[in-house]
Design an enzyme around this catalytic site. Structure first.
Site, short mmCIF file in Angstrom:
data_model
loop_
_atom_site.label_atom_id
_atom_site.label_comp_id
_atom_site.label_asym_id
_atom_site.label_seq_id
_atom_site.Cartn_x
_atom_site.Cartn_y
_atom_site.Cartn_z
N ASN A 85 14.10 -6.95 9.45
CA ASN A 85 12.64 -7.07 9.34
C ASN A 85 12.26 -8.27 8.48
O ASN A 85 11.31 -8.99 8.79
CB ASN A 85 12.03 -5.79 8.79
CG ASN A 85 11.84 -4.75 9.87
OD1 ASN A 85 10.96 -4.90 10.72
ND2 ASN A 85 12.67 -3.73 9.87
N LEU A 91 9.67 3.67 -5.53
CA LEU A 91 9.06 2.89 -6.61
C LEU A 91 8.16 3.79 -7.46
O LEU A 91 7.55 4.74 -6.95
CB LEU A 91 8.23 1.76 -6.00
CG LEU A 91 9.08 0.71 -5.26
CD1 LEU A 91 8.22 -0.15 -4.34
CD2 LEU A 91 9.85 -0.16 -6.25
N HIS A 115 8.08 1.75 8.04
CA HIS A 115 8.81 3.02 8.09
C HIS A 115 9.10 3.37 9.55
O HIS A 115 8.22 3.25 10.40
CB HIS A 115 7.95 4.12 7.45
CG HIS A 115 8.64 5.45 7.46
ND1 HIS A 115 9.63 5.77 6.55
CD2 HIS A 115 8.52 6.52 8.27
CE1 HIS A 115 10.08 6.99 6.82
NE2 HIS A 115 9.41 7.46 7.85
N LEU A 174 5.04 9.01 -1.34
CA LEU A 174 6.02 8.42 -0.43
C LEU A 174 5.55 8.44 1.03
O LEU A 174 5.17 9.50 1.55
CB LEU A 174 7.36 9.19 -0.55
CG LEU A 174 8.52 8.60 0.23
CD1 LEU A 174 8.94 7.27 -0.36
CD2 LEU A 174 9.68 9.58 0.28
N ASP A 175 5.57 7.28 1.66
CA ASP A 175 5.28 7.13 3.10
C ASP A 175 3.91 7.68 3.48
O ASP A 175 3.73 8.19 4.59
CB ASP A 175 6.37 7.80 3.95
CG ASP A 175 7.74 7.20 3.72
OD1 ASP A 175 7.82 6.01 3.36
OD2 ASP A 175 8.74 7.91 3.92
N GLU A 211 9.42 -2.74 15.40
CA GLU A 211 9.25 -3.07 13.97
C GLU A 211 9.10 -4.58 13.81
O GLU A 211 8.22 -5.06 13.08
CB GLU A 211 10.47 -2.59 13.16
CG GLU A 211 10.62 -1.08 13.12
CD GLU A 211 11.69 -0.63 12.12
OE1 GLU A 211 11.81 -1.24 11.05
OE2 GLU A 211 12.41 0.34 12.44
C1 GAR Z 1 14.31 -0.38 9.24
O1 GAR Z 1 14.44 0.41 10.39
C2 GAR Z 1 13.19 0.15 8.35
O2 GAR Z 1 12.11 0.65 9.08
C3 GAR Z 1 13.91 1.25 7.61
O3 GAR Z 1 15.18 0.74 7.34
C4 GAR Z 1 15.54 -0.21 8.34
C5 GAR Z 1 15.90 -1.50 7.65
O4 GAR Z 1 16.42 -2.43 8.58
N1 GAR Z 1 13.21 1.60 6.43
C6 GAR Z 1 13.23 2.82 5.90
O5 GAR Z 1 13.85 3.74 6.36
C7 GAR Z 1 12.40 2.97 4.64
N2 GAR Z 1 12.43 4.33 4.18
P1 GAR Z 1 16.42 -3.98 8.24
O6 GAR Z 1 17.12 -4.11 6.87
O7 GAR Z 1 17.24 -4.59 9.32
O8 GAR Z 1 15.01 -4.46 8.21
#
Ligand code: GAR
Length: 199
Positions: free
Chosen positions: A17, A96, A112, A147-148, A177
């Protein structure tokens, strides 16, 4: 005229991301620039990827700090030193504190991997499959102390298909994403600039 909104990206791992945000910010008319990538893990693959893309990246090993307040103070210090105005959490797998979130209130975004408010927390793809859901997806939201749960900026849906396992489903969500996070940052950066200009 104000420049582009200096943005910090917080990662813990792969950083795909983060890569999508860096790529989007190459556009001359994109209202944000990626000023700094911070990782809480020294071995996060995203650090090397950021540097390869010409973006400053720094690891702050959370384990080397006496506690969460000290670690978060170091993060805020690094972000402020880089002139960061907006923070994007991109696979940052650490909760955080309310104080950190308050410092960046209205200027901190998270992505998320679920259709919030459904499936907060971890292992969202496994849980979507276990619950037999027909749809799944991802959400970009402002970060609040809960959270979230902060206000939603963007959301995208994908179907759950016959034969899906968590990896296949995660891959389908990840495509979305990478599409919606740059769009959400673009909107947030324009809003930040509009607020600054009318202040
Ligand atoms: C992504 O799918 C993001 O949405 C998720 O972790 C992955 C990171 O991938 N985030 C969470 O689960 C937050 N609680 P990336 O490092 O390739 O972006």
């Amino acid at each position: 005229m104000m420049g582009r909104v200096r943005t910090g990206v917080l990662i813990s791992g792969r950083g795909s991301n983060m890569g999508a945000l860096i790529e989007a910010a190459r556009r001359a008319d994109f209202p944000a620039e990626i000023a700094l990538v911070l990782s809480d893990k020294p071995d996060a693959a995203g650090i090397a990827a950021a540097r390869a893309a010409g973006v400053a990246a720094k690891a702050l090993d959370a384990r080397q700090f006496a506690g969460k307040p000290a670690f978060e103070a170091a993060m805020t210090g690094a972000l402020e030193a880089a002139g960061v105005e907006v923070v994007c959490l991109a696979g940052f797998m650490r909760i955080l504190s309310a104080a950190f979130v308050e410092r960046w209130r209205g200027r901190i975004l998270n992505i998320h991997p679920s259709l919030l408010p459904d499936l907060k927390g971890l292992h969202t793809h496994e849980r979507a499959l276990a619950e037999g859901r027909a749809e799944h997806g991802c959400t970009v939201h402002f970060v609040t102390a809960d959270l979230d749960a902060g206000p939603i900026l963007a959301q995208a849906r994908v179907p759950v298909l016959p034969g899906d396992d968590a990896d296949r489903l995660a891959g389908r969500v990840l495509v979305e994403e990478h599409r919606i996070y740059p769009q959400a940052l673009e909107a947030a950066a324009r809003a930040v600039r509009a607020a600054v200009n009318s202040a």
